[in-house]
Design a protein around this motif. Structure first.
Motif, PDB file in Angstrom:
ATOM      1  N   ASP A 107      62.656  55.255  36.522  1.00  0.00           N
ATOM      2  CA  ASP A 107      63.578  55.108  37.647  1.00  0.00           C
ATOM      3  C   ASP A 107      64.442  56.359  37.752  1.00  0.00           C
ATOM      4  OD1 ASP A 107      64.955  53.087  39.649  1.00  0.00           O
ATOM      5  OD2 ASP A 107      66.553  54.179  38.613  1.00  0.00           O
ATOM      6  N   VAL A 109      67.296  57.027  39.039  1.00  0.00           N
ATOM      7  CA  VAL A 109      68.720  56.849  38.743  1.00  0.00           C
ATOM      8  C   VAL A 109      68.943  56.785  37.236  1.00  0.00           C
ATOM      9  CG1 VAL A 109      70.712  55.333  39.009  1.00  0.00           C
ATOM     10  CG2 VAL A 109      69.189  55.749  40.956  1.00  0.00           C
ATOM     11  N   LEU A 159      64.269  61.263  45.701  1.00  0.00           N
ATOM     12  CA  LEU A 159      65.527  60.585  45.362  1.00  0.00           C
ATOM     13  C   LEU A 159      66.273  61.360  44.279  1.00  0.00           C
ATOM     14  CD1 LEU A 159      67.591  58.324  45.352  1.00  0.00           C
ATOM     15  CD2 LEU A 159      66.006  56.946  43.978  1.00  0.00           C
ATOM     16  N   THR A 170      72.297  58.099  50.134  1.00  0.00           N
ATOM     17  CA  THR A 170      71.604  57.093  50.943  1.00  0.00           C
ATOM     18  C   THR A 170      70.145  57.518  51.020  1.00  0.00           C
ATOM     19  OG1 THR A 170      73.562  56.548  52.240  1.00  0.00           O
ATOM     20  CG2 THR A 170      71.423  56.034  53.226  1.00  0.00           C
ATOM     21  N   TRP A 171      69.259  56.586  50.661  1.00  0.00           N
ATOM     22  CA  TRP A 171      67.833  56.948  50.554  1.00  0.00           C
ATOM     23  C   TRP A 171      66.990  55.696  50.727  1.00  0.00           C
ATOM     24  CZ3 TRP A 171      63.814  55.347  47.539  1.00  0.00           C
ATOM     25  CH2 TRP A 171      62.692  56.177  47.448  1.00  0.00           C
ATOM     26  N   ARG A 176      60.471  51.946  45.850  1.00  0.00           N
ATOM     27  CA  ARG A 176      61.697  51.576  45.136  1.00  0.00           C
ATOM     28  C   ARG A 176      62.684  51.019  46.141  1.00  0.00           C
ATOM     29  NH1 ARG A 176      66.794  52.594  43.916  1.00  0.00           N
ATOM     30  NH2 ARG A 176      67.467  52.780  41.721  1.00  0.00           N
ATOM     31  N   VAL A 179      68.773  52.709  48.668  1.00  0.00           N
ATOM     32  CA  VAL A 179      70.163  52.796  48.233  1.00  0.00           C
ATOM     33  C   VAL A 179      71.002  53.243  49.422  1.00  0.00           C
ATOM     34  CG1 VAL A 179      69.632  53.242  45.824  1.00  0.00           C
ATOM     35  CG2 VAL A 179      69.813  55.156  47.386  1.00  0.00           C
ATOM     36  N   GLU A 180      72.227  52.755  49.489  1.00  0.00           N
ATOM     37  CA  GLU A 180      73.104  53.034  50.623  1.00  0.00           C
ATOM     38  C   GLU A 180      74.455  53.494  50.120  1.00  0.00           C
ATOM     39  OE1 GLU A 180      74.174  53.540  54.515  1.00  0.00           O
ATOM     40  OE2 GLU A 180      72.229  52.709  53.926  1.00  0.00           O
ATOM     41  N   ILE A 182      75.382  55.113  47.428  1.00  0.00           N
ATOM     42  CA  ILE A 182      75.729  54.883  46.023  1.00  0.00           C
ATOM     43  C   ILE A 182      76.253  56.161  45.373  1.00  0.00           C
ATOM     44  CG2 ILE A 182      74.009  53.042  45.744  1.00  0.00           C
ATOM     45  CD1 ILE A 182      72.373  55.144  44.083  1.00  0.00           C
ATOM     46  N   VAL A 184      76.415  57.811  41.519  1.00  0.00           N
ATOM     47  CA  VAL A 184      75.795  57.643  40.214  1.00  0.00           C
ATOM     48  C   VAL A 184      76.650  58.308  39.159  1.00  0.00           C
ATOM     49  CG1 VAL A 184      73.751  58.120  38.813  1.00  0.00           C
ATOM     50  CG2 VAL A 184      73.496  57.472  41.218  1.00  0.00           C
TER      51      VAL A 184
END
Length: 360
Positions: A107, A109, A159, A170-171, A176, A179-180, A182, A184
């Motif tokens: 992942d 992230v 990403l 935002t992606w 997967r 995401v809006e 976010i 990290v």
């Protein structure tokens, strides 16, 4: 932002700001080693040996240590970031890298968080090399379909490139959850995580690295390094046409250093043969022969010999390809820990200075 990587905005993370003009690194996959009795050791022993090898590399003046990710019984390391974190606590100057992180089955992230954490723990010494890997065991292990091999890497790299900016992301893609906005965490102290793309010879992958503004690491594991000159030229040309600017290229190749050419070859050969024959049986290759081994050592991608021999060959590769990083994969097959430590010591204290003298 979408997962279309046709015209991505290059990430701001290229190389460490204090990186020398030429970096000389070492790589290992944590090949399970032989003990004093000649039998394979438990992988837990190999993991502790890799930690000690990292300490030796730091003391010997090696610039970078890269640790690969595999999910098979002949390699002990499945979580490079964990091993690198342990090495970070025992070292002070060594840069710490994956070699490679199989992004397709991970992942983005979590990869970013793990290496940003390593960067914080090590005082800014972390790097990550992203790739698809040459083995596919991780795909069924983590529930991914091999038919999605290409799209998984394409989308996850896209990403990851957004995460490198350390801004709200935002992606959306199809492999997967979207995401809006976010954020990290943790963020790196310097504001960037050094990120390379590892390639094995695919021109499309080379151009993709340029589009994302990421340094290029070329895995050359067979044949003369000069055959990669067209790919190196393609990368430089793509950087120019995209207006990205100058970025470093590197090479990863196997080898072994000992006190003499003869000793280096005799130490490496049985373990090289064991590994390549085992993988060859899995992939339908013919048996590995001593003649093939010697040909790779003489004129191919095997950097094996005395410090003088290995230094000359590395310098030739640096000149031919215009690279700014060379990583020697110093562990090939079940070589004993003592031989690996001696190779590391010679690489750091003798090969490195000789290479720089030859290129001065």
């Amino acid at each position: 932002m979408s997962s279309d990587d046709t015209h991505p905005t290059p990430a701001p993370a290229a190389t460490a700001p204090d990186a020398p003009a030429l970096q000389l690194g070492l790589n290992t996959f944590g090949d399970v080693t032989l003990g004093a009795d000649g039998a394979l050791q438990h992988p837990a022993v190999t993991l502790r040996e890799v930690l000690e090898q990292g300490v030796v590399a730091d003391q010997a003046g090696v610039d970078v240590l890269g640790i690969g990710e595999h999910h098979r019984p002949d390699f002990a390391v499945t979580a490079p970031d964990v091993v690198l974190a342990a090495i970070a606590g025992r070292t002070s100057r060594l840069r710490l890298s994956s070699a490679v992180t199989v992004l397709s089955s991970d992942d983005p992230v979590r990869v970013y968080q793990r290496f940003a954490t390593l960067d914080g723990l090590s005082g800014g010494r972390a790097e990550v090399i992203l790739g698809r890997g040459s083995f596919v065991e991780s795909f069924p292990l983590f529930g991914y379909d091999l038919s999605d091999y290409e799209v998984l890497f394409t989308e996850k790299l896209d990403l990851f490139s957004h995460l490198l900016r350390e801004e709200p992301v935002t992606w959306a893609g199809r492999t997967r959850a979207a995401v809006e906005g976010i954020e990290v965490h943790p963020r790196t102290a310097s504001g960037h995580l050094t990120t390379w793309i590892g390639v094995g010879g695919n021109p499309e992958s080379v151009v993709r690295a340029a589009r994302y503004g990421m340094p290029l690491m070329m895995a050359i594991i067979g044949g003369p390094a000069e055959r990669f000159v067209p790919l190196a030229d393609l990368y430089r040309r793509a950087l120019t046409e995209l207006g990205v600017g100058d970025l470093p290229m590197g090479v990863h190749s196997p080898g072994h250093v000992a006190d003499s050419d003869e000793r280096a070859r005799e130490e490496l050969w049985p373990h090289y043969e064991a590994m390549y024959s085992r993988i060859g049986r899995e992939r339908g290759w013919g048996p590995t022969t001593r003649a093939q081994f010697d040909a790779e050592a003489d004129d191919g991608a095997l950097y094996v010999g005395s410090p003088e021999t290995v230094a000359r060959k590395i310098a030739e590769t640096v000149r031919a390809l215009g690279i700014r990083r060379f990583d020697l994969k110093y562990a090939t097959g079940p070589m004993p820990h003592g031989q690996l430590v001696r190779s590391i010591e010679l690489y750091g204290t003798r090969v490195g200075p000789m290479v720089r003298d030859l290129l001065a």
